[in-house]
Design a protein around this motif. Structure first.
Motif, mmCIF file in Angstrom:
data_model
loop_
_atom_site.group_PDB
_atom_site.id
_atom_site.type_symbol
_atom_site.label_atom_id
_atom_site.label_comp_id
_atom_site.label_asym_id
_atom_site.label_seq_id
_atom_site.Cartn_x
_atom_site.Cartn_y
_atom_site.Cartn_z
ATOM 1 N N ARG A 46 0.822 -1.210 0.000
ATOM 2 C CA ARG A 46 0.000 0.000 0.000
ATOM 3 C C ARG A 46 0.857 1.262 0.000
ATOM 4 N N LYS A 47 1.941 1.273 0.782
ATOM 5 C CA LYS A 47 2.796 2.461 0.864
ATOM 6 C C LYS A 47 3.488 2.722 -0.467
ATOM 7 N N ALA A 50 1.201 4.197 -2.951
ATOM 8 C CA ALA A 50 0.984 5.631 -2.724
ATOM 9 C C ALA A 50 2.154 6.473 -3.241
ATOM 10 N N SER A 51 3.379 6.003 -3.036
ATOM 11 C CA SER A 51 4.560 6.796 -3.415
ATOM 12 C C SER A 51 4.973 6.582 -4.866
ATOM 13 N N ASP A 56 9.745 1.371 -1.142
ATOM 14 C CA ASP A 56 9.763 2.614 -0.370
ATOM 15 C C ASP A 56 9.027 2.378 0.954
ATOM 16 N N ASP A 57 9.555 1.424 1.743
ATOM 17 C CA ASP A 57 8.882 1.006 2.973
ATOM 18 C C ASP A 57 9.903 0.291 3.857
ATOM 19 N N TYR A 89 -0.389 -2.921 -6.675
ATOM 20 C CA TYR A 89 -0.812 -3.370 -5.345
ATOM 21 C C TYR A 89 -2.048 -4.261 -5.479
#
Length: 197
Positions: A46-47, A50-51, A56-57, A89
Protein backbone atom coordinates in the motif's frame (compact mmCIF):
# COMPACT_ATOMS: atom_id res chain seq x y z
CA UNK A 1 11.87 5.24 -28.58
CA UNK A 2 13.66 1.89 -28.29
CA UNK A 3 11.99 -1.44 -27.56
CA UNK A 4 12.56 -1.31 -23.77
CA UNK A 5 11.17 2.22 -23.58
CA UNK A 6 8.10 1.10 -25.53
CA UNK A 7 7.65 -1.89 -23.22
CA UNK A 8 7.97 0.22 -20.06
CA UNK A 9 5.49 2.72 -21.48
CA UNK A 10 3.01 -0.10 -22.11
CA UNK A 11 3.54 -1.56 -18.62
CA UNK A 12 2.98 1.81 -16.96
CA UNK A 13 -0.30 2.23 -18.86
CA UNK A 14 -1.52 -1.32 -18.16
CA UNK A 15 -5.02 -1.70 -16.73
CA UNK A 16 -5.38 -5.43 -17.31
CA UNK A 17 -6.33 -6.17 -13.69
CA UNK A 18 -8.28 -3.00 -12.92
CA UNK A 19 -11.39 -4.92 -11.83
CA UNK A 20 -9.37 -6.84 -9.22
CA UNK A 21 -7.29 -4.00 -7.74
CA UNK A 22 -8.81 -2.31 -4.68
CA UNK A 23 -6.87 0.94 -5.23
CA UNK A 24 -6.84 0.75 -9.02
CA UNK A 25 -3.85 0.22 -11.29
CA UNK A 26 -0.55 1.99 -10.60
CA UNK A 27 2.25 -0.12 -12.07
CA UNK A 28 5.54 0.36 -10.22
CA UNK A 29 8.73 -0.52 -12.09
CA UNK A 30 12.27 0.81 -12.45
CA UNK A 31 14.29 -0.62 -15.32
CA UNK A 32 17.09 0.18 -17.74
CA UNK A 33 19.13 -2.04 -19.98
CA UNK A 34 22.37 -0.76 -18.37
CA UNK A 35 21.57 -1.84 -14.81
CA UNK A 36 23.80 -4.74 -13.72
CA UNK A 37 21.42 -5.87 -10.96
CA UNK A 38 17.77 -6.89 -11.30
CA UNK A 39 15.61 -7.07 -8.18
CA UNK A 40 12.48 -9.20 -8.53
CA UNK A 41 10.05 -8.82 -5.66
CA UNK A 42 6.44 -9.75 -5.05
CA UNK A 43 4.16 -6.76 -5.70
CA UNK A 44 3.93 -3.23 -4.33
CA UNK A 45 2.42 -2.78 -0.89
CA UNK A 46 0.00 0.00 0.00
CA UNK A 47 2.80 2.46 0.86
CA UNK A 48 4.62 1.81 -2.40
CA UNK A 49 1.35 2.18 -4.30
CA UNK A 50 0.98 5.63 -2.72
CA UNK A 51 4.56 6.80 -3.41
CA UNK A 52 5.13 5.06 -6.75
CA UNK A 53 8.66 4.13 -5.61
CA UNK A 54 9.57 0.43 -5.34
CA UNK A 55 10.55 -0.79 -1.87
CA UNK A 56 9.76 2.61 -0.37
CA UNK A 57 8.88 1.01 2.97
CA UNK A 58 10.34 -0.99 5.88
CA UNK A 59 11.06 -3.92 3.54
CA UNK A 60 13.14 -1.60 1.38
CA UNK A 61 15.17 -0.37 4.35
CA UNK A 62 16.13 -3.92 5.25
CA UNK A 63 16.79 -4.84 1.62
CA UNK A 64 19.10 -1.83 1.13
CA UNK A 65 20.92 -2.87 4.30
CA UNK A 66 21.41 -6.40 2.94
CA UNK A 67 22.74 -4.93 -0.32
CA UNK A 68 24.97 -2.38 1.43
CA UNK A 69 23.59 0.55 -0.61
CA UNK A 70 21.92 3.86 0.17
CA UNK A 71 18.67 5.21 -1.24
CA UNK A 72 20.46 7.24 -3.92
CA UNK A 73 22.21 4.17 -5.30
CA UNK A 74 19.11 2.00 -4.96
CA UNK A 75 16.92 4.39 -6.94
CA UNK A 76 19.53 4.91 -9.66
CA UNK A 77 17.98 3.01 -12.55
CA UNK A 78 21.38 2.66 -14.23
CA UNK A 79 22.45 0.52 -11.25
CA UNK A 80 19.29 -1.34 -10.25
CA UNK A 81 16.32 -2.52 -12.25
CA UNK A 82 13.38 -3.29 -9.95
CA UNK A 83 10.63 -5.36 -11.53
CA UNK A 84 8.24 -7.22 -9.20
CA UNK A 85 6.17 -10.21 -10.27
CA UNK A 86 3.09 -8.01 -10.06
CA UNK A 87 3.44 -4.32 -10.85
CA UNK A 88 0.32 -3.15 -8.96
CA UNK A 89 -0.81 -3.37 -5.34
CA UNK A 90 -3.07 -6.46 -5.22
CA UNK A 91 -4.87 -5.68 -1.96
CA UNK A 92 -4.74 -7.22 1.50
CA UNK A 93 -5.93 -10.60 2.68
CA UNK A 94 -6.13 -12.33 6.03
CA UNK A 95 -2.36 -12.72 6.39
CA UNK A 96 -0.92 -9.66 4.70
CA UNK A 97 -0.90 -8.54 1.09
CA UNK A 98 -2.49 -10.79 -1.50
CA UNK A 99 -0.32 -12.59 -4.07
CA UNK A 100 0.65 -10.73 -7.24
CA UNK A 101 -2.04 -10.91 -9.90
CA UNK A 102 -1.15 -13.83 -12.21
CA UNK A 103 -2.04 -11.87 -15.35
CA UNK A 104 0.93 -9.59 -14.77
CA UNK A 105 3.70 -12.17 -15.10
CA UNK A 106 1.83 -13.99 -17.86
CA UNK A 107 1.67 -10.78 -19.89
CA UNK A 108 4.87 -8.91 -19.09
CA UNK A 109 7.56 -11.13 -17.55
CA UNK A 110 8.96 -12.83 -20.67
CA UNK A 111 9.10 -9.64 -22.80
CA UNK A 112 10.74 -7.74 -19.95
CA UNK A 113 13.37 -10.39 -19.26
CA UNK A 114 14.18 -10.48 -22.98
CA UNK A 115 14.95 -6.75 -22.84
CA UNK A 116 17.10 -6.75 -19.68
CA UNK A 117 19.99 -8.49 -21.38
CA UNK A 118 22.91 -6.81 -19.60
CA UNK A 119 22.09 -7.87 -16.07
CA UNK A 120 24.91 -9.57 -14.19
CA UNK A 121 22.91 -10.58 -11.13
CA UNK A 122 19.23 -11.29 -10.54
CA UNK A 123 17.94 -11.25 -6.97
CA UNK A 124 14.74 -13.25 -6.46
CA UNK A 125 12.97 -11.89 -3.40
CA UNK A 126 10.35 -14.14 -1.83
CA UNK A 127 8.38 -17.16 -2.95
CA UNK A 128 6.60 -15.74 -6.01
CA UNK A 129 9.81 -14.53 -7.66
CA UNK A 130 11.65 -17.72 -6.72
CA UNK A 131 8.89 -20.02 -8.00
CA UNK A 132 8.53 -18.26 -11.36
CA UNK A 133 12.19 -17.68 -12.17
CA UNK A 134 13.40 -21.05 -10.89
CA UNK A 135 10.43 -22.94 -12.37
CA UNK A 136 9.29 -24.43 -9.08
CA UNK A 137 12.65 -26.13 -8.43
CA UNK A 138 12.33 -25.66 -4.66
CA UNK A 139 9.56 -26.62 -2.26
CA UNK A 140 10.33 -23.77 0.14
CA UNK A 141 11.96 -20.36 0.19
CA UNK A 142 14.39 -21.67 2.81
CA UNK A 143 15.55 -24.47 0.50
CA UNK A 144 16.12 -22.02 -2.37
CA UNK A 145 18.03 -19.55 -0.19
CA UNK A 146 20.17 -22.29 1.38
CA UNK A 147 21.15 -23.61 -2.06
CA UNK A 148 22.61 -20.24 -3.03
CA UNK A 149 25.90 -21.59 -4.38
CA UNK A 150 24.16 -23.47 -7.21
CA UNK A 151 23.38 -20.34 -9.26
CA UNK A 152 25.82 -17.90 -7.65
CA UNK A 153 26.75 -15.24 -8.66
CA UNK A 154 24.24 -14.76 -11.51
CA UNK A 155 21.11 -15.56 -9.49
CA UNK A 156 20.41 -15.43 -5.77
CA UNK A 157 17.19 -16.31 -3.93
CA UNK A 158 16.42 -14.12 -0.92
CA UNK A 159 13.77 -14.29 1.78
CA UNK A 160 11.35 -11.40 1.67
CA UNK A 161 12.77 -8.51 3.74
CA UNK A 162 9.37 -7.68 5.26
CA UNK A 163 9.18 -7.21 9.04
CA UNK A 164 6.70 -10.11 8.88
CA UNK A 165 9.75 -12.30 8.18
CA UNK A 166 11.56 -11.51 11.45
CA UNK A 167 10.79 -14.99 12.74
CA UNK A 168 12.34 -16.60 9.64
CA UNK A 169 15.49 -14.50 10.06
CA UNK A 170 15.80 -15.52 13.73
CA UNK A 171 15.38 -19.20 12.83
CA UNK A 172 17.94 -18.95 10.01
CA UNK A 173 20.81 -16.79 11.31
CA UNK A 174 23.15 -18.28 8.68
CA UNK A 175 21.45 -16.10 6.06
CA UNK A 176 22.67 -12.81 7.53
CA UNK A 177 26.00 -14.19 8.78
CA UNK A 178 26.99 -16.19 5.69
CA UNK A 179 25.08 -14.98 2.63
CA UNK A 180 24.56 -11.25 3.23
CA UNK A 181 28.32 -10.45 3.41
CA UNK A 182 28.87 -12.23 0.07
CA UNK A 183 25.88 -10.43 -1.42
CA UNK A 184 27.21 -7.04 -0.31
CA UNK A 185 30.64 -7.78 -1.74
CA UNK A 186 29.14 -8.82 -5.08
CA UNK A 187 26.91 -5.74 -5.23
CA UNK A 188 29.84 -3.45 -4.39
CA UNK A 189 31.89 -5.03 -7.18
CA UNK A 190 29.11 -4.75 -9.75
CA UNK A 191 28.31 -1.14 -8.91
CA UNK A 192 31.99 -0.13 -8.92
CA UNK A 193 32.43 -1.64 -12.36
CA UNK A 194 29.38 0.17 -13.77
CA UNK A 195 30.29 3.31 -15.66
CA UNK A 196 28.83 6.48 -14.22
CA UNK A 197 28.90 5.13 -10.67
Amino acid sequence: MDSLDELLHAIRRCELCRAHLPLGPRPVIQATREAPILLVGQAPGRKVHASGKPFDDASGERLRNWLGVDREQFYNARLFSIAPMGFCYPGTGGQGDLPPRPECAATWRDPLMAELTNRKMTLLIGQYAINWHLAGSYKTVTAAVADYQRLWPEVLALPHPSPRNNRWLKRNPWFESEIVPQLRARVTHLLASTSGM
